[in-house]
Design a protein around this motif. Structure first.
Motif, PDB file in Angstrom:
ATOM      1  N   ARG A  57      38.785  15.684  55.193  1.00  0.00           N
ATOM      2  CA  ARG A  57      38.357  17.080  55.323  1.00  0.00           C
ATOM      3  C   ARG A  57      38.329  17.772  53.963  1.00  0.00           C
ATOM      4  NH1 ARG A  57      42.708  21.099  57.512  1.00  0.00           N
ATOM      5  NH2 ARG A  57      43.363  20.612  55.394  1.00  0.00           N
ATOM      6  N   GLU A  58      39.412  17.613  53.201  1.00  0.00           N
ATOM      7  CA  GLU A  58      39.485  18.262  51.895  1.00  0.00           C
ATOM      8  C   GLU A  58      38.450  17.682  50.938  1.00  0.00           C
ATOM      9  OE1 GLU A  58      41.036  20.917  51.127  1.00  0.00           O
ATOM     10  OE2 GLU A  58      42.213  21.079  52.959  1.00  0.00           O
ATOM     11  N   HIS A  59      38.253  16.367  51.033  1.00  0.00           N
ATOM     12  CA  HIS A  59      37.265  15.723  50.166  1.00  0.00           C
ATOM     13  C   HIS A  59      35.870  16.312  50.425  1.00  0.00           C
ATOM     14  CE1 HIS A  59      35.521  12.406  47.807  1.00  0.00           C
ATOM     15  NE2 HIS A  59      34.517  12.519  48.669  1.00  0.00           N
ATOM     16  N   ILE A  92      46.847  11.275  60.305  1.00  0.00           N
ATOM     17  CA  ILE A  92      46.777  12.703  59.957  1.00  0.00           C
ATOM     18  C   ILE A  92      46.546  12.846  58.458  1.00  0.00           C
ATOM     19  CG2 ILE A  92      48.142  14.836  59.836  1.00  0.00           C
ATOM     20  CD1 ILE A  92      47.223  14.292  62.656  1.00  0.00           C
ATOM     21  N   ASN A  93      47.278  12.065  57.655  1.00  0.00           N
ATOM     22  CA  ASN A  93      47.090  12.142  56.206  1.00  0.00           C
ATOM     23  C   ASN A  93      45.661  11.798  55.804  1.00  0.00           C
ATOM     24  OD1 ASN A  93      49.674  12.976  55.569  1.00  0.00           O
ATOM     25  ND2 ASN A  93      50.449  10.880  55.392  1.00  0.00           N
ATOM     26  N   SER A  94      45.102  10.764  56.443  1.00  0.00           N
ATOM     27  CA  SER A  94      43.761  10.354  56.041  1.00  0.00           C
ATOM     28  C   SER A  94      42.715  11.379  56.469  1.00  0.00           C
ATOM     29  CB  SER A  94      43.423   8.972  56.584  1.00  0.00           C
ATOM     30  OG  SER A  94      43.075   9.030  57.948  1.00  0.00           O
ATOM     31  N   ARG A 103      43.188  14.642  56.796  1.00  0.00           N
ATOM     32  CA  ARG A 103      43.291  15.803  55.914  1.00  0.00           C
ATOM     33  C   ARG A 103      42.599  15.496  54.586  1.00  0.00           C
ATOM     34  NH1 ARG A 103      49.387  17.592  57.450  1.00  0.00           N
ATOM     35  NH2 ARG A 103      49.845  15.622  56.409  1.00  0.00           N
ATOM     36  N   HIS A 104      42.759  14.248  54.145  1.00  0.00           N
ATOM     37  CA  HIS A 104      42.118  13.823  52.901  1.00  0.00           C
ATOM     38  C   HIS A 104      40.598  13.896  53.023  1.00  0.00           C
ATOM     39  CE1 HIS A 104      41.119  10.488  49.862  1.00  0.00           C
ATOM     40  NE2 HIS A 104      41.511  11.518  49.176  1.00  0.00           N
TER      41      HIS A 104
END
Lengths: 397, 397
Positions: free
Chosen positions: B137-139, B130-132, B134-135
């Motif tokens: 997507r935001e990137h 999940i953390n990766s 989100r990273h």
């Protein structure tokens, strides 16, 4: 002169848009050619940008398509970037062409004033356009996403806002509202997030009523903002800011709201400027030019005490009206009207449902002031777009 | 031995969660202590991560709170990170404590396999949590925002996906769907955006039916994806990737989907591994240990032809069921059951409403395959959380 005079308006900010709209009404058929030039095909509502910058509202709620504002039978619109103004030749050079004018309105807006502080220009972001606020919003979200991948880098969750004037205070108010949402979305402990608001002047909101300033600071402090007042930023680096007392605050995000100067094109064109602004005559004309009017952040207007009025949406809007009147008067050979600023009040929002303000001699805070802020926003929407625009964009909160 | 045996399950992925849930059902009251250990307090649905990574779905739709899955009267849950496994001492070292076990289930998941390609580990992102996602997507969003501020940096709009296996193909399918939305949101000309999918093998989706592979590639090409097949990535740098033929592709974003290896803790613990995985016996046990079972990406299971099964959610889920059965059998002194993988079909999504798949001998594509994909997703949700979870998370598209 048999052809009709040509009016070119540079910039579709508050000044340029209101000038265009008023000219539409005042000019008779075929009395003048009016051309509005703007970098984007939309006008943005600068006083609302702090919300999409923090992510508490959508960027689209802070802009309006120019085609939906102006009457294209009466005003031509050119989407282009101004490269140079040549007042001697009565020409404006665009990135993709040239425009000649008989009358010019300069409403090109301002640029961040960094007071020569090293690194601010390179490493700090500024709230100044739709593009810049989307950048700030995405940057902030990205820091949360990155932190979850690199949990040792706690500085990613530190946000520095330089300047505690109106823009700075309104932005930290929104940011403080946004942080809990972001913490939830990214599973981040809110205790790890830090917001610093740093101001070199001896008080936040310099010149504003001290009682209301105290109310604002207490409220924002309760929301988690750390104020550093009477503290200058000495340098900005990719890692954060160095402040007075040689303290270094590591931060993944630095937003500079500390000042605005006039557009650099004014100096380039040979106008005499103060902080990049043209000190206009009583009719809003550039000294020495009967045919060049200046509005908004590009203009410097003195108050009766001989000190410059701060550049606001309110003054720019009033200048636009005056400017249109004087353009028509110039064309018709009538007497021009002196510009006189009427202070209709000032309200600063402090986040959701909270604000402070002064209207006349009346101080307001809390919900009343927040409501007043809404009324002011709606009044502006009504001025430029009538009731349909109020309905479409009016739910600003 | 008078005390009840202690079962420790490491990892709440497909294998660990299904093992826990089956144990809950199979074990009698006080027959064993079961403890599930996981880094996060949620389980995530790896097969769904390509959507939140591209931004076509919310990350929360790809995860389920562990507390809502397990019965806390029957299974203890410990939120912690495993630091070391000590099979000789029957102990697991956590970052904040130690657990002793009689039986251990290792379902710690995999790690990206970068095949020693320089820079991939440092500069490429991977779709693995999940953390990766989100990273990622935001990137991606951040690149669009940055481009509007630095319009000369066209490479910000180039997206490289390394690997055209299942993960790579499913991700580019979503990304191709997401790009038009992002272009609209950020006022970007779609013609400026480039998606490259680069694969070293002689075909995309190696081992899959060639007719379906061709269908997938044609469809994704039409959506704007540029394939570079039989083309190895030689190096990844902060500026992009160097590929076979010494072509350098400048890109603001590189996502690596090219391979998975077992968790490094297995090698650290002294197990014999192949690509970081433990080649388990017919009962899913680590060689030499009657009390250690291995599931999912940490395990290597050979098919009847003697080649390893690819690690999938499907096999991990079946392993979890087998593993729980064998744990109970071990405790009761009954005969263990051999693990036999039953291929229930494979479907790869290609973005909204499109997929390819094989179920039994039947080839599927288009809407039928997309529907099949949905059915598979829902079946898994039903397996772990029953109807309530299907209703809550089931609108996966």
């Amino acid at each position: 002169m048999s052809r009709v005079p040509r009016i070119v308006i540079l910039g579709a900010g508050y000044g340029g848009v209101v000038t265009s709209l008023r000219l539409q009404k005042l000019l008779n058929y075929n009395e003048a050619d009016v051309t509005l030039v703007n970098k984007h095909d939309y006008h943005y509502i600068t006083t609302h940008l702090h919300m999409p910058a923090a992510g508490t509202d959508k960027p689209d709620n802070a802009r309006v398509n120019i085609s939906s504002l102006i009457d294209e039978f009466k005003v031509d619109f050119v989407k282009s970037t101004v490269v140079q103004i040549r007042p001697g030749e009565k020409k404006v050079i665009l990135e993709d062409g040239t425009l000649s004018y008989d009358y010019l309105v300069i409403g090109l807006g301002g640029e961040p004033e960094t007071f020569g502080i090293p690194g601010l220009k390179e490493y700090a972001m500024t709230i100044r356009s739709i593009n810049s606020v989307r950048h700030i919003r995405e940057h902030i979200e990205y820091q949360f996403a990155r932190f979850k991948q690199e949990p040792d880098r706690k500085e990613l969750l530190t946000f520095v806002v330089g300047g505690a004037g109106f823009s700075g205070i309104e932005f930290v108010g929104e940011l403080a509202d946004r942080i809990p949402e972001l913490c939830k979305e990214f599973d981040v402990d809110p205790a790890l997030v830090h917001i610093y608001n740093i101001e070199a002047a001896p008080t936040a909101l310099p010149g504003f009523d001290p009682e209301l300033v105290e109310y604002a600071m207490r409220l924002l402090t309760d929301k988690g903002v750390t104020f550093k007042i009477a503290t200058a930023i000495k340098e900005c680096t990719p890692e954060g800011v160095l402040i007075a007392g040689d303290e270094f605050i590591k931060a993944g995000t630095v937003i500079w709201t500390g000042g605005i100067r006039g557009n650099h094109l004014l100096e380039d064109a040979g106008f005499e400027t103060m902080r990049g602004r043209i000190k206009v005559d009583e009719f809003l004309r550039a000294p020495g030019y009967d045919n060049i009017f200046v509005t908004g952040d590009c203009s410097l207007v003195m108050n009766p005490e001989g000190r410059p009025y701060p550049p606001t949406a309110q003054i720019a809007t009033q200048q636009g009206e005056n400017c249109a009147f004087n353009l028509v008067a110039s064309i018709r050979g009538n007497a021009l009207k002196e510009f006189a600023f009427v202070n209709r009040g000032t309200v600063a929002s402090l986040g959701k449902g909270e604000a402070i303000g002064i209207v006349g001699t009346k101080k307001m805070k809390g919900g009343t002031a927040a409501l007043m802020k809404k009324v002011i926003d709606m009044r502006y929407l009504y001025t430029i777009g009538g009731l349909p625009l109020v309905v479409r964009k009016g739910k600003l909160r």
